[in-house]
Design a protein around this motif. Structure first.
Motif, PDB file in Angstrom:
ATOM      1  N   PRO A   1      41.503  33.745  -5.651  1.00  0.00           N
ATOM      2  CA  PRO A   1      41.688  32.661  -6.631  1.00  0.00           C
ATOM      3  C   PRO A   1      41.045  31.355  -6.200  1.00  0.00           C
ATOM      4  O   PRO A   1      40.752  30.501  -7.041  1.00  0.00           O
ATOM      5  N   ALA A   2      40.799  31.196  -4.900  1.00  0.00           N
ATOM      6  CA  ALA A   2      40.171  29.962  -4.425  1.00  0.00           C
ATOM      7  C   ALA A   2      38.672  29.944  -4.695  1.00  0.00           C
ATOM      8  O   ALA A   2      38.050  28.892  -4.707  1.00  0.00           O
ATOM      9  N   ALA A   3      38.077  31.120  -4.909  1.00  0.00           N
ATOM     10  CA  ALA A   3      36.628  31.190  -5.128  1.00  0.00           C
ATOM     11  C   ALA A   3      36.256  30.660  -6.500  1.00  0.00           C
ATOM     12  O   ALA A   3      35.252  29.959  -6.667  1.00  0.00           O
ATOM     13  N   GLY A   4      37.034  31.015  -7.511  1.00  0.00           N
ATOM     14  CA  GLY A   4      36.787  30.507  -8.858  1.00  0.00           C
ATOM     15  C   GLY A   4      35.490  30.974  -9.472  1.00  0.00           C
ATOM     16  O   GLY A   4      34.937  30.295 -10.327  1.00  0.00           O
ATOM     17  N   ALA A   5      34.951  32.124  -9.041  1.00  0.00           N
ATOM     18  CA  ALA A   5      33.680  32.617  -9.575  1.00  0.00           C
ATOM     19  C   ALA A   5      33.931  33.403 -10.863  1.00  0.00           C
ATOM     20  O   ALA A   5      34.680  34.379 -10.846  1.00  0.00           O
ATOM     21  N   PRO A   6      33.309  33.016 -11.993  1.00  0.00           N
ATOM     22  CA  PRO A   6      33.555  33.702 -13.261  1.00  0.00           C
ATOM     23  C   PRO A   6      33.213  35.180 -13.213  1.00  0.00           C
ATOM     24  O   PRO A   6      33.871  35.995 -13.858  1.00  0.00           O
TER      25      PRO A   6
ATOM     26  N   SER B   1      46.685  22.145  -3.043  1.00  0.00           N
ATOM     27  CA  SER B   1      46.637  20.686  -3.168  1.00  0.00           C
ATOM     28  C   SER B   1      47.209  19.964  -1.955  1.00  0.00           C
ATOM     29  O   SER B   1      47.260  18.733  -1.925  1.00  0.00           O
ATOM     30  N   MET B   2      47.633  20.711  -0.942  1.00  0.00           N
ATOM     31  CA  MET B   2      48.233  20.077   0.221  1.00  0.00           C
ATOM     32  C   MET B   2      47.173  19.453   1.120  1.00  0.00           C
ATOM     33  O   MET B   2      46.038  19.921   1.183  1.00  0.00           O
ATOM     34  N   THR B   3      47.565  18.394   1.813  1.00  0.00           N
ATOM     35  CA  THR B   3      46.699  17.742   2.809  1.00  0.00           C
ATOM     36  C   THR B   3      47.438  17.715   4.140  1.00  0.00           C
ATOM     37  O   THR B   3      48.636  18.029   4.220  1.00  0.00           O
ATOM     38  N   VAL B   4      46.742  17.302   5.181  1.00  0.00           N
ATOM     39  CA  VAL B   4      47.355  17.222   6.510  1.00  0.00           C
ATOM     40  C   VAL B   4      48.563  16.288   6.488  1.00  0.00           C
ATOM     41  O   VAL B   4      49.560  16.511   7.191  1.00  0.00           O
ATOM     42  N   GLU B   5      48.505  15.236   5.658  1.00  0.00           N
ATOM     43  CA  GLU B   5      49.607  14.281   5.600  1.00  0.00           C
ATOM     44  C   GLU B   5      50.905  14.917   5.105  1.00  0.00           C
ATOM     45  O   GLU B   5      51.997  14.380   5.328  1.00  0.00           O
ATOM     46  N   ASP B   6      50.810  16.062   4.420  1.00  0.00           N
ATOM     47  CA  ASP B   6      52.015  16.728   3.917  1.00  0.00           C
ATOM     48  C   ASP B   6      52.749  17.501   5.013  1.00  0.00           C
ATOM     49  O   ASP B   6      53.894  17.930   4.802  1.00  0.00           O
ATOM     50  N   LEU B   7      52.120  17.691   6.162  1.00  0.00           N
ATOM     51  CA  LEU B   7      52.709  18.507   7.223  1.00  0.00           C
ATOM     52  C   LEU B   7      53.641  17.681   8.100  1.00  0.00           C
ATOM     53  O   LEU B   7      53.497  16.453   8.194  1.00  0.00           O
TER      54      LEU B   7
ATOM     55  N   HIS C   1      56.364  26.400  14.262  1.00  0.00           N
ATOM     56  CA  HIS C   1      56.057  27.778  13.865  1.00  0.00           C
ATOM     57  C   HIS C   1      55.761  27.850  12.371  1.00  0.00           C
ATOM     58  O   HIS C   1      54.739  28.403  11.946  1.00  0.00           O
ATOM     59  N   VAL C   2      56.665  27.303  11.559  1.00  0.00           N
ATOM     60  CA  VAL C   2      56.473  27.349  10.104  1.00  0.00           C
ATOM     61  C   VAL C   2      55.350  26.407   9.689  1.00  0.00           C
ATOM     62  O   VAL C   2      54.511  26.749   8.854  1.00  0.00           O
ATOM     63  N   GLY C   3      55.311  25.226  10.274  1.00  0.00           N
ATOM     64  CA  GLY C   3      54.305  24.242   9.874  1.00  0.00           C
ATOM     65  C   GLY C   3      52.886  24.704  10.140  1.00  0.00           C
ATOM     66  O   GLY C   3      51.986  24.485   9.326  1.00  0.00           O
ATOM     67  N   LEU C   4      52.657  25.323  11.309  1.00  0.00           N
ATOM     68  CA  LEU C   4      51.314  25.828  11.610  1.00  0.00           C
ATOM     69  C   LEU C   4      50.929  26.970  10.676  1.00  0.00           C
ATOM     70  O   LEU C   4      49.754  27.125  10.331  1.00  0.00           O
ATOM     71  N   ARG C   5      51.929  27.772  10.275  1.00  0.00           N
ATOM     72  CA  ARG C   5      51.633  28.846   9.322  1.00  0.00           C
ATOM     73  C   ARG C   5      51.252  28.259   7.971  1.00  0.00           C
ATOM     74  O   ARG C   5      50.298  28.722   7.327  1.00  0.00           O
ATOM     75  N   VAL C   6      51.951  27.241   7.532  1.00  0.00           N
ATOM     76  CA  VAL C   6      51.597  26.567   6.283  1.00  0.00           C
ATOM     77  C   VAL C   6      50.194  25.981   6.378  1.00  0.00           C
ATOM     78  O   VAL C   6      49.389  26.078   5.446  1.00  0.00           O
ATOM     79  N   ALA C   7      49.889  25.391   7.517  1.00  0.00           N
ATOM     80  CA  ALA C   7      48.558  24.807   7.693  1.00  0.00           C
ATOM     81  C   ALA C   7      47.462  25.858   7.579  1.00  0.00           C
ATOM     82  O   ALA C   7      46.397  25.604   7.007  1.00  0.00           O
ATOM     83  N   ARG C   8      47.714  27.052   8.115  1.00  0.00           N
ATOM     84  CA  ARG C   8      46.708  28.107   8.000  1.00  0.00           C
ATOM     85  C   ARG C   8      46.568  28.569   6.551  1.00  0.00           C
ATOM     86  O   ARG C   8      45.459  28.713   6.037  1.00  0.00           O
ATOM     87  N   LEU C   9      47.700  28.804   5.870  1.00  0.00           N
ATOM     88  CA  LEU C   9      47.641  29.282   4.487  1.00  0.00           C
ATOM     89  C   LEU C   9      47.010  28.234   3.567  1.00  0.00           C
ATOM     90  O   LEU C   9      46.342  28.582   2.582  1.00  0.00           O
ATOM     91  N   ALA C  10      47.233  26.951   3.885  1.00  0.00           N
ATOM     92  CA  ALA C  10      46.633  25.876   3.102  1.00  0.00           C
ATOM     93  C   ALA C  10      45.205  25.586   3.516  1.00  0.00           C
ATOM     94  O   ALA C  10      44.559  24.689   2.975  1.00  0.00           O
ATOM     95  N   ARG C  11      44.702  26.333   4.515  1.00  0.00           N
ATOM     96  CA  ARG C  11      43.336  26.190   5.028  1.00  0.00           C
ATOM     97  C   ARG C  11      43.069  24.811   5.572  1.00  0.00           C
ATOM     98  O   ARG C  11      42.003  24.213   5.400  1.00  0.00           O
ATOM     99  N   LEU C  12      44.114  24.267   6.252  1.00  0.00           N
ATOM    100  CA  LEU C  12      44.004  22.978   6.918  1.00  0.00           C
ATOM    101  C   LEU C  12      43.790  23.116   8.401  1.00  0.00           C
ATOM    102  O   LEU C  12      43.614  22.121   9.104  1.00  0.00           O
ATOM    103  N   ARG C  13      43.831  24.347   8.885  1.00  0.00           N
ATOM    104  CA  ARG C  13      43.651  24.611  10.303  1.00  0.00           C
ATOM    105  C   ARG C  13      42.184  24.527  10.691  1.00  0.00           C
ATOM    106  O   ARG C  13      41.303  24.927   9.915  1.00  0.00           O
ATOM    107  N   PRO C  14      41.884  24.046  11.885  1.00  0.00           N
ATOM    108  CA  PRO C  14      40.491  24.065  12.352  1.00  0.00           C
ATOM    109  C   PRO C  14      40.059  25.489  12.620  1.00  0.00           C
ATOM    110  O   PRO C  14      40.866  26.411  12.704  1.00  0.00           O
ATOM    111  N   ALA C  15      38.757  25.677  12.761  1.00  0.00           N
ATOM    112  CA  ALA C  15      38.225  27.012  13.086  1.00  0.00           C
ATOM    113  C   ALA C  15      38.784  27.475  14.409  1.00  0.00           C
ATOM    114  O   ALA C  15      38.984  26.687  15.328  1.00  0.00           O
ATOM    115  N   GLY C  16      39.044  28.735  14.515  1.00  0.00           N
ATOM    116  CA  GLY C  16      39.592  29.285  15.757  1.00  0.00           C
ATOM    117  C   GLY C  16      40.684  30.266  15.428  1.00  0.00           C
ATOM    118  O   GLY C  16      40.778  30.772  14.325  1.00  0.00           O
ATOM    119  N   PRO C  17      41.595  30.542  16.385  1.00  0.00           N
ATOM    120  CA  PRO C  17      42.627  31.552  16.196  1.00  0.00           C
ATOM    121  C   PRO C  17      43.648  31.130  15.141  1.00  0.00           C
ATOM    122  O   PRO C  17      43.805  29.959  14.860  1.00  0.00           O
TER     123      PRO C  17
END
Length: 391
Positions: free
Chosen positions: A178-183, A300-306, A375-391
């Motif tokens: 759903p994030a791709a939005g390609a018709p 719609s989440m940003t780093v400030e929401d964490l 634990h929960v916050g870092l998981r939210v960050a990954r799902l929201a794609r706010l995490r930096p590249a890496g593990p």
């Protein structure tokens, strides 16, 4: 009166007169009808057409009204286009097991029936399109409409033979990222729905109904529990490889299938939030915490929401080995021995890394509430794609 069965009758009569195994394809080269295929070779050719026909490029036909072509995994076939009164509506294939062209008499017998086959194929296509529109309307009312519309939709689906009567139903939601939005991905979703329905129709007597909804996602309703590995094999084909599926829980009534649909949709969303952590076909019961987090407006989440502790981790620029150590420590509930074993390092090495984490982050990692927040916050960050590249 519905005359679509006449296509099968005429095709079988023609097969016996011509002594050829026959297959009818629609304009997308999908198998619509076939004569009896008795021998092992016949069944192999039919299976190939059912599985791969819509990937074939059929030959142009010359002035004689037919062509002879070697089709992939099927062999030599006589290919005859079929028309209704105005348009080409498909093709007739006749298997040619022996070398050499077909005889003039065989060709004449087949061509004599081509006009009637074209009209009947056109009717079948029209009825199929009508059924697809009807199924889409009823499914929308059943899973996404208001409560007042559900009883009528459920009664019509079963009463019209679009869905089998059962004491168990399960919904599946299919779609691209759903994030791709390609018709163009809507076309892949529609193809995935079609392939699943075709597989069920050709391999069982079950009546499964499916459609593509207005938002571009696909929905299937099964009158039984869904076999995940079987659905995964269908979605593994390259032409639908960008599609994932969420499977809802089994419910005891068709009137309750909207609940299965709601959770199937969340399972599908979960499967795309972190594809590395979830299978292409994800059952709701396997989504765990991610299934709950999928309710959040992650896009719609940003780093400030964490939480502040999570913001500190993200801002610290930790080396990949330190970030992995932190996550593994949190995953293991703060157990040092299990964390060291999971990382395949000595316990003293783990404690060294833990001390470095405490210094860099200025956080009390011995505190259970802090660990839970991270634990929960870092998981939210990954799902929201706010995490930096890496593990």
């Amino acid at each position: 009166m519905d005359r679509t069965a006449d296509l099968d009758d005429l095709l079988q009569d023609l097969s016996e007169r011509a002594d050829r195994r026959l297959i009818v394809l629609d304009t997308a080269a999908r198998v619509v009808a076939w004569s009896i295929h008795e021998s092992d070779d016949d069944r192999r050719r039919l299976s190939s057409a059912l599985a791969h026909g819509d990937s074939w490029t059929l030959p142009a036909v010359g002035p004689d009204g037919f062509a002879v072509e070697d089709l992939p995994e099927t062999g030599r076939c006589l290919v005859v286009p079929l028309h209704d009164h105005r348009h080409r509506v498909g093709h007739l294939l006749a298997a040619l097991a022996e070398p050499g062209p077909p005889s003039a008499e065989e060709v004449r017998v087949l061509l004599d029936e081509v006009p009637a086959l074209g009209v009947l194929l056109s009717l079948r296509t029209l009825y199929a399109e009508r059924d697809r529109d009807r199924a889409r309307s009823l499914l929308t009312a059943l899973v996404a409409g208001d409560a007042a519309a559900r009883p009528g939709a459920a009664e019509a689906l079963v009463g019209e033979g679009l869905l089998g009567s059962s004491r168990q139903y399960s919904a599946v939601v299919l779609g691209a990222d759903p994030a791709a939005g390609a018709p163009e991905e809507t076309g892949r979703t529609a193809l995935a729905v079609h392939r699943t329905l075709d597989f069920v129709a050709s391999s069982s007597t079950a009546s499964v109904v499916g459609a593509t909804l207005d938002d571009g996602t696909g929905v299937l309703v099964f009158p039984r529990p869904v076999v995940g590995p079987r659905l995964a094999r269908i979605l593994a084909r390259p032409d639908v490889g960008a599609v994932r599926a969420g499977v809802g829980p089994v419910v005891g009534s068709l009137l309750d299938v909207h609940r299965s649909f709601r959770l199937a949709r969340r399972a599908w969303r979960t499967a795309w939030l972190d594809p590395s952590a979830h299978d292409p076909v994800t059952h709701w019961d396997d989504t765990g915490l991610d299934g709950l987090l999928a309710l959040l407006p992650l896009e719609s989440m940003t780093v400030e929401d964490l939480p502040r502790s999570v913001r500190r981790v993200l801002a610290a620029g930790l080396a990949p080995e330190l970030l992995r150590t932190l996550e593994t420590y949190l995953d293991r509930g703060g157990d040092a021995q299990r964390t060291a074993a999971a990382l395949s390092i000595h316990r003293s090495t783990f404690y060294y890394r833990l001390d470095r984490l405490k210094e860099r982050l200025d956080l009390n990692l011995d505190d259970g509430l802090t660990r839970r927040e991270l634990h929960v916050g870092l998981r939210v960050a990954r799902l929201a794609r706010l995490r930096p590249a890496g593990p």
